[in-house]
Design a protein around this motif. Structure first.
Motif, mmCIF file in Angstrom:
data_model
loop_
_atom_site.group_PDB
_atom_site.id
_atom_site.type_symbol
_atom_site.label_atom_id
_atom_site.label_comp_id
_atom_site.label_asym_id
_atom_site.label_seq_id
_atom_site.Cartn_x
_atom_site.Cartn_y
_atom_site.Cartn_z
ATOM 1 N N ASN A 1 2.451 1.933 20.102
ATOM 2 C CA ASN A 1 1.372 2.146 19.258
ATOM 3 C C ASN A 1 0.883 3.593 19.522
ATOM 4 O O ASN A 1 0.052 3.820 20.386
ATOM 5 C CB ASN A 1 0.215 1.227 19.272
ATOM 6 N N LEU A 2 1.573 4.632 18.600
ATOM 7 C CA LEU A 2 1.065 6.259 19.105
ATOM 8 C C LEU A 2 -0.437 6.165 18.592
ATOM 9 O O LEU A 2 -1.034 7.463 19.064
ATOM 10 C CB LEU A 2 2.000 6.834 18.306
ATOM 11 N N ASN A 3 -1.115 5.386 17.850
ATOM 12 C CA ASN A 3 -2.358 5.759 17.829
ATOM 13 C C ASN A 3 -3.423 4.925 18.685
ATOM 14 O O ASN A 3 -4.735 4.987 18.431
ATOM 15 C CB ASN A 3 -2.820 5.051 15.979
ATOM 16 N N GLU B 1 -9.767 11.889 14.442
ATOM 17 C CA GLU B 1 -8.636 12.295 14.440
ATOM 18 C C GLU B 1 -7.772 11.546 13.396
ATOM 19 O O GLU B 1 -8.100 10.602 12.897
ATOM 20 C CB GLU B 1 -8.082 11.904 15.763
ATOM 21 N N SER B 2 -6.839 12.293 13.382
ATOM 22 C CA SER B 2 -5.899 11.752 12.354
ATOM 23 C C SER B 2 -5.038 10.439 12.740
ATOM 24 O O SER B 2 -5.289 10.218 13.902
ATOM 25 C CB SER B 2 -4.845 12.911 11.721
ATOM 26 N N LYS B 3 -4.274 9.939 12.080
ATOM 27 C CA LYS B 3 -3.417 8.665 12.362
ATOM 28 C C LYS B 3 -1.909 9.406 12.521
ATOM 29 O O LYS B 3 -1.551 10.084 11.662
ATOM 30 C CB LYS B 3 -3.547 7.669 11.564
ATOM 31 N N VAL B 4 -1.014 8.903 13.145
ATOM 32 C CA VAL B 4 0.312 8.952 13.436
ATOM 33 C C VAL B 4 0.778 7.791 12.299
ATOM 34 O O VAL B 4 0.611 6.779 12.410
ATOM 35 C CB VAL B 4 1.013 8.725 14.131
ATOM 36 N N LEU B 5 0.910 8.306 10.769
ATOM 37 C CA LEU B 5 1.232 7.396 9.767
ATOM 38 C C LEU B 5 2.580 6.575 10.027
ATOM 39 O O LEU B 5 2.679 5.307 9.797
ATOM 40 C CB LEU B 5 1.513 7.916 8.492
ATOM 41 N N ASP C 1 0.957 -1.342 0.013
ATOM 42 C CA ASP C 1 -0.098 -0.061 -0.043
ATOM 43 C C ASP C 1 0.685 1.242 0.052
ATOM 44 O O ASP C 1 1.615 1.505 0.969
ATOM 45 C CB ASP C 1 -0.987 0.198 1.207
ATOM 46 N N ALA C 2 0.892 1.999 -1.041
ATOM 47 C CA ALA C 2 1.748 3.136 -1.185
ATOM 48 C C ALA C 2 0.912 4.259 -0.714
ATOM 49 O O ALA C 2 1.572 5.556 -0.522
ATOM 50 C CB ALA C 2 2.078 3.480 -2.476
ATOM 51 N N LYS C 3 -0.336 4.297 -0.324
ATOM 52 C CA LYS C 3 -1.153 5.333 0.298
ATOM 53 C C LYS C 3 -0.828 5.608 1.754
ATOM 54 O O LYS C 3 -0.078 4.486 2.533
ATOM 55 C CB LYS C 3 -2.442 5.231 0.081
ATOM 56 N N PRO C 4 -0.922 6.593 2.464
ATOM 57 C CA PRO C 4 -0.656 7.068 3.874
ATOM 58 C C PRO C 4 -1.259 5.899 4.777
ATOM 59 O O PRO C 4 -2.653 5.745 4.457
ATOM 60 C CB PRO C 4 -0.973 8.290 3.993
ATOM 61 N N GLY C 5 -0.690 5.437 5.508
ATOM 62 C CA GLY C 5 -1.572 4.371 6.650
ATOM 63 C C GLY C 5 -0.729 3.756 7.547
ATOM 64 O O GLY C 5 0.496 3.633 7.228
ATOM 65 N N PRO C 6 -0.945 3.259 8.352
ATOM 66 C CA PRO C 6 -0.243 2.688 9.482
ATOM 67 C C PRO C 6 -0.043 1.371 9.361
ATOM 68 O O PRO C 6 -0.511 0.607 8.290
ATOM 69 C CB PRO C 6 -1.003 2.904 10.766
ATOM 70 N N GLY C 7 0.700 0.257 10.375
ATOM 71 C CA GLY C 7 0.928 -0.778 10.011
ATOM 72 C C GLY C 7 -0.339 -1.612 10.239
ATOM 73 O O GLY C 7 -1.544 -1.054 10.557
ATOM 74 N N ALA C 8 -0.444 -2.741 10.076
ATOM 75 C CA ALA C 8 -1.478 -3.899 9.848
ATOM 76 C C ALA C 8 -2.222 -3.807 11.330
ATOM 77 O O ALA C 8 -3.361 -3.877 11.679
ATOM 78 C CB ALA C 8 -1.192 -5.237 9.454
ATOM 79 N N SER C 9 -1.525 -3.488 12.465
ATOM 80 C CA SER C 9 -2.022 -3.526 13.941
ATOM 81 C C SER C 9 -2.592 -2.074 14.029
ATOM 82 O O SER C 9 -3.065 -1.944 15.247
ATOM 83 C CB SER C 9 -1.310 -3.946 14.741
ATOM 84 N N GLY C 10 -2.301 -1.295 13.389
ATOM 85 C CA GLY C 10 -2.860 -0.026 13.508
ATOM 86 C C GLY C 10 -1.467 1.024 13.960
ATOM 87 O O GLY C 10 -1.800 2.184 14.289
ATOM 88 N N ALA C 11 -0.567 0.363 14.534
ATOM 89 C CA ALA C 11 0.645 1.100 14.974
ATOM 90 C C ALA C 11 1.437 1.754 13.810
ATOM 91 O O ALA C 11 1.586 1.243 12.709
ATOM 92 C CB ALA C 11 1.305 0.289 15.821
ATOM 93 N N PRO C 12 1.840 2.884 14.192
ATOM 94 C CA PRO C 12 2.723 3.596 12.952
ATOM 95 C C PRO C 12 3.971 3.299 12.915
ATOM 96 O O PRO C 12 4.475 2.181 13.618
ATOM 97 C CB PRO C 12 2.941 5.094 13.850
ATOM 98 N N VAL C 13 4.556 3.007 11.760
ATOM 99 C CA VAL C 13 5.738 2.471 11.139
ATOM 100 C C VAL C 13 7.019 3.202 11.689
ATOM 101 O O VAL C 13 6.779 4.496 11.651
ATOM 102 C CB VAL C 13 5.813 2.305 9.635
#
Length: 591
Positions: free
Chosen positions: A187-189, A196-200, A160-172
């Motif tokens: 996991n900062l999210n 709210e936004s995510k920490v990508l 996935d080249a789009k912005p998004g966290p890891g599979a568990s929701g944690a930022p990379v």
């Protein structure tokens, strides 16, 4: 208000302005109450304030003998003279924050607590000064919060080249940028609220000396986010935060960078020539932001006596790299590293002492030092040839400190003796256009300016062709952003921060002002869009950062921020060197 003529008389602009009703500009202000005992100034620190109080008068001279500012404020709480300074800030006698040339306006936040002085601006004064600020015997070396334990996550792939966290929701988090990272167990999210936004992704800073290290610059392309820190450059894919290329490690610490990048995404960084006290900031390296490939290298030669490359500032204008020493400058072709021209002493002992770039090449020179004709001059140079397009002279006593904008040209200057400041604007041909014609405590955030002038070292200020956008200093409650008409220096409109925290301009984009609202203890920061035209200028929310990361977001004492393609980037510009915690280097937020 009567403006100075377009053509200044001999010796700079000289026509005084008529005062506005109500007692004129720059009226004395009551200083805020002290916050504890005054600190002991470091050895060799400049004397309090911009000199001594003068007799009040309606026209304490500006840079063209027409500035509306300059009346002294009431004496400070400890008998020291207060000063309006660049943005109405108190002077050296004020107990909260001793001021030095280009110094940040706030002390570093205490461990685990929000900085109660966050948002106070820098005070720039017109004298060369100490290279480091020392208070109580300690050198300030401030940066982001440590936040979290030292973990060694494992890299994981994602298509996935789009912005998004890891599979568990944690930022990379690829750790220190060495490429052995992946999803961080921190996991900062966690606890992220709806809307709210995510920490990508986020990055931990590389090791730095215990005395700290610089982490200058932040460059965002459509593919990579690149950050300098101590001796290395690290690059991350904007979509998922994974390393875009192996960290580029330089032989010695990075000492200067070009704030801009070229049209084909290249920058120039400078590193020291060695580790000794005699080392100079004279080793140039071209770097491709998208690939990490190194290009040409060059050594910056010293100039004449007292004009060494101990400290340099660099800027890009198209394909021209301008490297400024303390009393001269050298221009290079950024594509080849070939020297184009030298900017040297001219006229009445005028020594080039600073450059600003981007859309145009602006030079500031100090002239006639030590004589009755001492003054500053501003010039525009042809970036290919060095030919002078125009020259503008400032009156004696006025020092050009910053270029808030290059196109249009907006200059911030100070007068030490009169304890005054001025913001002036100029036409494309160098004629005086206007000056900010009302008294306000403005609060951009400015970096240190040591030896070589850092004309472009301020964030939190923006401009378009007709308007300058400046944040006010928050005193009680929310601050405001003021839109200043560049045609006459008058206020167009102002808008209050939508939160109790300060709001600062980031950039003008698509006819709208993008602004950042600082985080608070119970809310993350916000990115808002403010219409620059029409009758309504109410901020429209673009992104609300998560409350769960507010403490980390607020911990970046010295920082760089940017908004690119719907993502918000935040990075430190100074590493603490604290081995007890992993301080954050950079975070990317997205929806």
């Amino acid at each position: 208000m009567t403006q100075p003529p377009n053509q200044p008389p001999q010796g700079g602009f000289g026509a005084p302005q008529d005062p506005p009703p109500g007692g004129g500009f720059g009226a004395p202000q009551t200083p805020p109450p002290p916050q504890g005992p005054p600190p002991t100034p470091p050895s060799g620190a400049p004397q309090p304030g911009y000199g001594y109080p003068q007799q009040p008068g309606p026209y304490a001279s500006g840079p063209y003998a027409s500035g509306p500012y300059g009346q002294p404020q009431q004496p400070g709480p400890y008998g020291q003279p207060q000063q309006p300074g660049p943005y109405g800030q108190p002077g050296y006698g004020y107990p909260q924050q001793p001021q030095f040339p280009g110094a940040p306006g706030t002390p570093p936040p205490g461990s685990g607590s929000r900085n109660p002085f966050k948002g106070k601006p820098a005070l720039v004064v017109g004298a060369a000064a100490a290279a480091l600020l020392v208070i109580g015997g300690t050198v300030w070396a401030v940066s982001g919060d440590g936040g979290g334990e030292d973990k060694k996550p494992v890299a994981r792939q994602s298509d996935d080249a789009k912005p998004g966290p890891g599979a568990s929701g944690a930022p990379v988090n690829p750790g220190d940028g060495s490429g052995d990272g992946g999803e961080d167990p921190e996991n900062l999210n966690e606890g992220r609220r709806a809307g709210e936004s995510k920490v990508l992704w986020y990055k931990e800073a590389p090791d730095a000396p215990g005395s700290g290290a610089d982490a200058p610059g932040m460059w965002i392309t459509d593919r990579t986010a690149v950050k300098a820190a101590y001796t290395q450059l690290s690059a991350y894919r904007v979509g998922d935060g994974k390393p875009a290329w192996e960290p580029l490690v330089l032989p010695h610490k990075i000492c200067a960078v070009t704030p801009e990048k070229t049209a084909d995404n290249k920058i120039v960084v400078a590193h020291m020539s060695g580790k000794s006290d005699r080392a100079k900031c004279n080793q140039l390296q071209l770097v491709d932001l998208d690939t990490g490939e190194k290009g040409w290298t060059e050594e910056v030669a010293d100039g004449a006596l007292f004009d060494s490359a101990l400290s340099i500032k660099m800027t890009l204008v198209g394909d021209t790299l301008m490297v400024g020493r303390s009393q001269s400058g050298t221009a290079y072709d950024v594509t080849s590293g070939k020297k184009l021209f030298e900017s040297k002493k001219y006229g009445d002992a005028c020594f080039p002492s600073g450059f600003a770039g981007g859309e145009r090449l602006i030079q500031v020179a100090s002239c006639g030092a030590g004589s009755d004709n001492a003054h500053d001059e501003v010039r525009e140079l042809d970036p290919k040839t060095g030919k002078v397009k125009w020259t503008q002279k400032f009156d004696k006593g006025w020092r050009v400190e910053r270029a808030y904008s290059v196109d249009p040209l907006v200059i911030y200057s100070t007068n030490r003796d009169k304890k005054a400041w001025n913001i002036s604007t100029f036409t494309a041909t160098g004629q005086f256009r206007s000056e900010v014609g009302f008294d306000e405590d403005f609060a951009p955030t400015c970096d240190w300016a040591i030896l070589a002038r850092d004309l472009q070292g301020c964030e939190g200020v923006a401009a378009d062709a007709d308007t300058l956008y400046l944040p006010t200093k928050a005193t009680t409650g929310a601050n405001e952003i003021v839109a200043v008409n560049l045609a006459d220096g008058k206020e167009k409109w102002r808008v209050k921060s939508p939160a109790e925290e300060s709001m600062v301009p980031v950039k003008v984009e698509g006819g709208k002002l993008i602004a950042y609202v600082e985080p608070s203890y119970d809310a993350g920061g916000r990115i808002v869009s403010i219409p620059t035209t029409g009758s309504s200028h109410e901020p429209v929310g673009l992104m609300q950062n998560p409350q769960s990361v507010a403490k980390i977001e607020d911990s970046f004492y010295s920082r760089s921020i940017d908004w690119v393609d719907g993502r918000f980037y935040l990075s430190t510009t100074r590493l603490t060197g604290n081995d007890e915690s992993k301080e954050k280097l950079m975070l990317a937020y997205g929806k």
